[in-house]
Scaffold this motif. Structure first.
Motif, PDB file in Angstrom:
ATOM      1  N   ARG A   1       0.825  -1.135   0.042  1.00  0.00           N
ATOM      2  CA  ARG A   1      -0.091   0.119  -0.086  1.00  0.00           C
ATOM      3  C   ARG A   1       1.047   1.451   0.094  1.00  0.00           C
ATOM      4  O   ARG A   1       1.862   1.096   0.535  1.00  0.00           O
ATOM      5  N   SER A   2       0.372   2.294  -0.690  1.00  0.00           N
ATOM      6  CA  SER A   2       1.146   3.640  -0.758  1.00  0.00           C
ATOM      7  C   SER A   2       0.593   4.575   0.289  1.00  0.00           C
ATOM      8  O   SER A   2      -0.775   4.666   0.274  1.00  0.00           O
ATOM      9  N   PHE A   3       1.349   5.289   0.861  1.00  0.00           N
ATOM     10  CA  PHE A   3       0.983   6.319   2.067  1.00  0.00           C
ATOM     11  C   PHE A   3       1.684   7.615   1.725  1.00  0.00           C
ATOM     12  O   PHE A   3       2.989   7.582   1.332  1.00  0.00           O
ATOM     13  N   ASN A   4       1.118   8.703   2.082  1.00  0.00           N
ATOM     14  CA  ASN A   4       1.915  10.074   1.906  1.00  0.00           C
ATOM     15  C   ASN A   4       1.810  10.593   3.457  1.00  0.00           C
ATOM     16  O   ASN A   4       0.834  10.561   4.183  1.00  0.00           O
ATOM     17  N   LEU A   5       2.981  10.759   3.793  1.00  0.00           N
ATOM     18  CA  LEU A   5       3.517  11.028   5.287  1.00  0.00           C
ATOM     19  C   LEU A   5       3.834  12.501   5.192  1.00  0.00           C
ATOM     20  O   LEU A   5       4.832  12.840   4.695  1.00  0.00           O
ATOM     21  N   GLU A   6       3.366  13.430   6.183  1.00  0.00           N
ATOM     22  CA  GLU A   6       3.922  14.672   6.498  1.00  0.00           C
ATOM     23  C   GLU A   6       4.453  14.800   7.994  1.00  0.00           C
ATOM     24  O   GLU A   6       3.719  14.563   8.756  1.00  0.00           O
ATOM     25  N   VAL A   7       5.495  15.132   8.206  1.00  0.00           N
ATOM     26  CA  VAL A   7       5.915  15.445   9.608  1.00  0.00           C
ATOM     27  C   VAL A   7       5.484  16.890  10.057  1.00  0.00           C
ATOM     28  O   VAL A   7       5.886  17.616   9.512  1.00  0.00           O
ATOM     29  N   VAL A   8       4.596  16.877  10.698  1.00  0.00           N
ATOM     30  CA  VAL A   8       3.799  18.351  11.375  1.00  0.00           C
ATOM     31  C   VAL A   8       4.817  18.910  12.499  1.00  0.00           C
ATOM     32  O   VAL A   8       5.221  20.080  12.119  1.00  0.00           O
TER      33      VAL A   8
END
Length: 171
Positions: free
Chosen positions: A52-59
């Motif tokens: 599966r593909s995920f977009n991850l943003e470090v906040v």
């Protein structure tokens, strides 16, 4: 080994053995790629795990407190980590022994005080802006390292300061 708590509820053990990362008893067999503009500790990543593909943003990342807030496909997660030293202190009943009380804030570099946001007697919380220091044409917000009551403010707007000069003292 790390003990990671997610959203103050779920806890996971993360460890590295040779070149393999493990989440509990499951090997991480995916891929993490930083995207354009990503800096060490912040920005966007593309993660592939279990097909599966995920977009991850470090906040937000706070290395000292060992906390990380990130967003995966729009869902916000907050994590806290305990390394082997934290776990050892906790097992000995000394989990608060690792935290240190900060008595003063010093200038991180030479510069000019642009503004001061606090005064003696005021209660501050971790991350509150204490003052703005201008150095090399850049404004640097100096923030409170923890919670406390301001005892003394050693500077005023317009003052020139040297590196390591005491700016604010806490009770």
């Amino acid at each position: 080994m790390l003990k990671i708590k997610v959203n103050e509820s779920d806890t996971y053990e993360v460890r590295q053995e040779k070149n393999q990362w493990w989440l509990g008893e499951t090997a991480f067999d995916g891929d993490i790629v930083p995207l354009n503009g990503t800096t060490r500790g912040g920005g966007w990543y593309h993660v592939i795990w279990k097909g599966r593909s995920f977009n991850l943003e470090v906040v937000e990342l706070d290395r000292a407190a060992k906390t990380l807030t990130f967003r995966i496909n729009g869902q916000l997660y907050t994590t806290t980590a305990q390394d082997r030293f934290d776990l050892l202190l906790e097992s000995m009943g000394m989990s608060n022994a690792a935290s240190t009380k900060v008595n003063e804030v010093k200038a991180p570099m030479p510069g000019l005080i642009q503004s001061v946001s606090v005064q003696p007697g005021i209660e501050v919380h971790k991350g509150d802006i204490l003052l703005v220091l201008v150095a090399m044409k850049m404004e640097n917000a100096i923030k409170a390292p923890g919670e406390g009551k301001v005892k003394a403010v050693r500077i005023k707007p317009g003052d020139s300061v040297e590196k390591n000069q005491v700016l604010v003292e806490f009770e």
